[in-house]
Enzyme design. Structure first.
Site, PDB file in Angstrom:
ATOM      1  CB  CYS A  70      -0.972  -0.002   1.170  1.00 12.37           C
ATOM      2  SG  CYS A  70      -0.181   0.299   2.768  1.00 12.37           S
ATOM      3  CB  CYS A 116       1.343  -2.640   6.628  1.00  9.75           C
ATOM      4  SG  CYS A 116       0.727  -1.083   5.959  1.00  9.75           S
ATOM      5  CB  CYS A 139      13.681  -9.352  12.311  1.00 12.27           C
ATOM      6  SG  CYS A 139      14.492 -10.559  11.285  1.00 12.27           S
TER       7      CYS A 139
END
Ligand SMILES: [Zn+2]
Length: 156
Positions: A70, A116, A139
């Site tokens: 996105c 996200c 990570c």
């Protein structure tokens, strides 16, 4: 039915502003069409790339790492460090607003998954063995990221 908020605040690293944006929701088929098979497997299906194979574990350029799905700004090169793990590693995101954390109990471990905030893409995991000042180690899979040069005070 639990209704999730459709608009969320997201920090833009380029301008330093926090803006309300619409959450990004696509069907699995739509994501599959938009992403490479590798990015789809990792970002949408919670996969992990093999260490030292991704595009960004050894990237030392200045810029911003955005969500492959996105385009949300996620990490800055300022917070990137060489963890020796073979995955891009960061001490902090550009803003806590842009990430979501979730407990992940797969593979007999208890880890904190990083996603996200805008589109729920799987990014990687966060551990508490990072360097100062945060002692955190995000990570992250290269395949979940798209690097853009600069990113601050440049684009409009
Ligand atoms: Zn995203």
């Amino acid at each position: 039915m639990e209704e999730e908020k459709e608009r969320i605040p997201i920090y833009r690293a380029v301008t330093g502003e926090t803006l309300e944006v619409e959450r990004c929701r696509l069907s699995e088929d739509e994501w599959r069409e938009r992403l490479s098979p590798e990015a789809f497997r990792i970002a949408r299906q919670g996969g992990t790339e093999a260490p030292f194979t991704g595009r960004y574990h050894d990237c030392h350029e200045n810029g911003i790492y955005r969500c492959i799905c996105c385009g949300t700004d996620l990490f800055s090169s300022d917070a990137k460090f060489d963890s020796g793990t073979g995955w891009p590693s960061f001490t902090a995101p550009v803003s806590a607003l842009n990430l979501k954390m979730r407990i992940d109990r797969t593979f007999g471990m208890i880890r904190t998954e990083v996603l996200c905030a805008r589109c729920d893409a799987h990014l990687g995991h966060v551990f508490d063995d990072g360097p100062p000042p945060t002692s955190r180690r995000f990570c992250i899979n290269s395949a979940s990221l798209r690097f853009v040069h600069g990113g601050r005070g440049r684009e409009g």
